[in-house]
Scaffold this active site. Structure first.
Site, PDB file in Angstrom:
ATOM      1  N   TYR A  68       0.771  -1.194  -0.045  1.00 37.37           N
ATOM      2  CA  TYR A  68      -0.015   0.100  -0.084  1.00 37.37           C
ATOM      3  C   TYR A  68       0.926   1.151   0.010  1.00 37.37           C
ATOM      4  O   TYR A  68       0.360   2.366   0.355  1.00 37.37           O
ATOM      5  CB  TYR A  68      -0.781  -0.029   1.127  1.00 37.37           C
ATOM      6  N   SER A  69       2.066   1.047  -0.519  1.00 38.15           N
ATOM      7  CA  SER A  69       3.125   2.182  -0.220  1.00 38.15           C
ATOM      8  C   SER A  69       2.529   3.543  -1.138  1.00 38.15           C
ATOM      9  O   SER A  69       2.725   3.442  -2.388  1.00 38.15           O
ATOM     10  CB  SER A  69       4.412   1.902  -0.759  1.00 38.15           C
ATOM     11  N   ASN A  70       2.360   4.561  -0.586  1.00 40.65           N
ATOM     12  CA  ASN A  70       2.351   5.943  -1.370  1.00 40.65           C
ATOM     13  C   ASN A  70       3.666   6.315  -2.105  1.00 40.65           C
ATOM     14  O   ASN A  70       3.269   6.813  -3.233  1.00 40.65           O
ATOM     15  CB  ASN A  70       2.125   6.951  -0.412  1.00 40.65           C
ATOM     16  N   LEU A  72       5.605   4.015  -3.627  1.00 49.46           N
ATOM     17  CA  LEU A  72       5.489   3.336  -4.810  1.00 49.46           C
ATOM     18  C   LEU A  72       4.688   3.813  -6.062  1.00 49.46           C
ATOM     19  O   LEU A  72       4.911   4.090  -7.207  1.00 49.46           O
ATOM     20  CB  LEU A  72       5.146   1.974  -4.811  1.00 49.46           C
TER      21      LEU A  72
END
Ligand SMILES: *Cc1c(COP(=O)(O)O)cnc(C)c1O
Length: 285
Positions: A68-70, A72
């Site tokens: 869920y990385s912002n 990325l």
């Protein structure tokens, strides 16, 4: 690959908000709207990525992130907008991630090549041999260039605030913000992860970027709500209420925790009357 091509809205707006819970203590709350810098690379992700995009000079950009990385998401969007190849090394088994969650699906739609690795390979942060020529940005996007990029956030607040606050994930934003403030200003960071390791991490990032400590900053470790992406009924209620009062969407993983921290400190009398408190809105939902 000049990141100016992305047309950032800088300096980001600084908006006073009328909130009786702060005003009662003589505290002037200001929202530093970094969430408005760019429609797709929001907030601190813009400030951290831009100098790295310039340094990559068109090479493929490889970075690391959770599902869920912002960071990325922002990297993938930058790749599409600038025509750069991007590779996202994602923690976890590929099969377990199919179908892709909305965040990873967005990355894939932006052309990011997703490369799934198991936990131990992820921890080691090894670059897959197929991408040995890539420009590597660390997990969460915090390296020395990113920290330098965030000093600009501090510069934009010169003369306009006494205290600046940000949520802390990897610590890169706080490390740069504090370094960029003027003498007499200070920064407060609110970790969203538990474990108490971020103070050392911010110090390390400042050593790497500036050769030693820079600016005045402290951490308040009481508001992580149990850890990354965890929440509590109190935090959720606070965030909904804040949105209703001020018409600003409150991102829950980081921004909500920082704002609740600031309200609590204000109610504890931590800020003398007259304090101008700039809350950095580092992203949006
Ligand atoms: C990534 C992120 C942060 C954390 O920034 P760090 O530099 O990693 O401490 C804060 N807020 C939002 C909205 C983010 O996406």
């Amino acid at each position: 690959m000049p990141p100016e091509l992305l047309r950032p809205h800088l300096p980001s707006p600084l908006q006073p908000v009328d909130d009786a819970r702060f005003a009662r203590h003589g505290v002037h709350l200001l929202l530093k709207r970094d969430d408005l810098i760019h429609p797709e690379l929001t907030g601190n992700k813009w400030r951290k990525l831009a100098p790295n995009l310039a340094a990559a000079q068109g090479r493929p950009l490889l970075t690391f992130g959770g599902a869920y990385s912002n960071h990325l998401r922002a990297t993938a969007a930058a790749g599409r907008l600038l025509g750069l190849v991007t590779i996202g090394v994602v923690r976890g088994d590929e099969l377990a991630h199919r179908p892709l969650n909305p965040s990873l699906a967005r990355c894939a739609a932006d052309g990011m090549r997703l490369h799934f690795v198991d936990r131990s390979a992820y921890r080691a942060k090894t670059v897959p041999p197929a991408f040995a020529d890539a420009y590597v940005v660390p997990e969460g996007g915090s390296n020395s260039l990113a920290v330098h990029g965030c000093t600009e956030l501090g510069h934009e607040l010169h003369g306009l605030a006494d205290v600046a606050a940000t949520a802390v994930g990897t610590g890169g934003t706080l490390a740069g913000l504090a370094a960029g403030l003027a003498p007499g200003q200070r920064a407060i960071g609110f970790p969203v992860l538990r474990g108490g390791f971020l103070e050392e991490e911010v110090r390390r990032l400042q050593r790497e970027a500036f050769g030693g400590p820079a600016g005045r900053w402290t951490l308040d470790d009481r508001f992580h709500a149990g850890g990354y992406a965890r929440t509590t009924p109190r935090l959720e209620e606070f965030a909904e209420d804040f949105e209703g009062r001020h018409g600003v969407a409150v991102e829950r993983v980081y921004v909500a925790k920082m704002l609740l921290g600031l309200l609590t400190l204000t109610e504890e009398g931590a800020f003398p009357p007259g304090t101008r408190l700039a809350a950095v809105i580092t992203g949006r939902p």
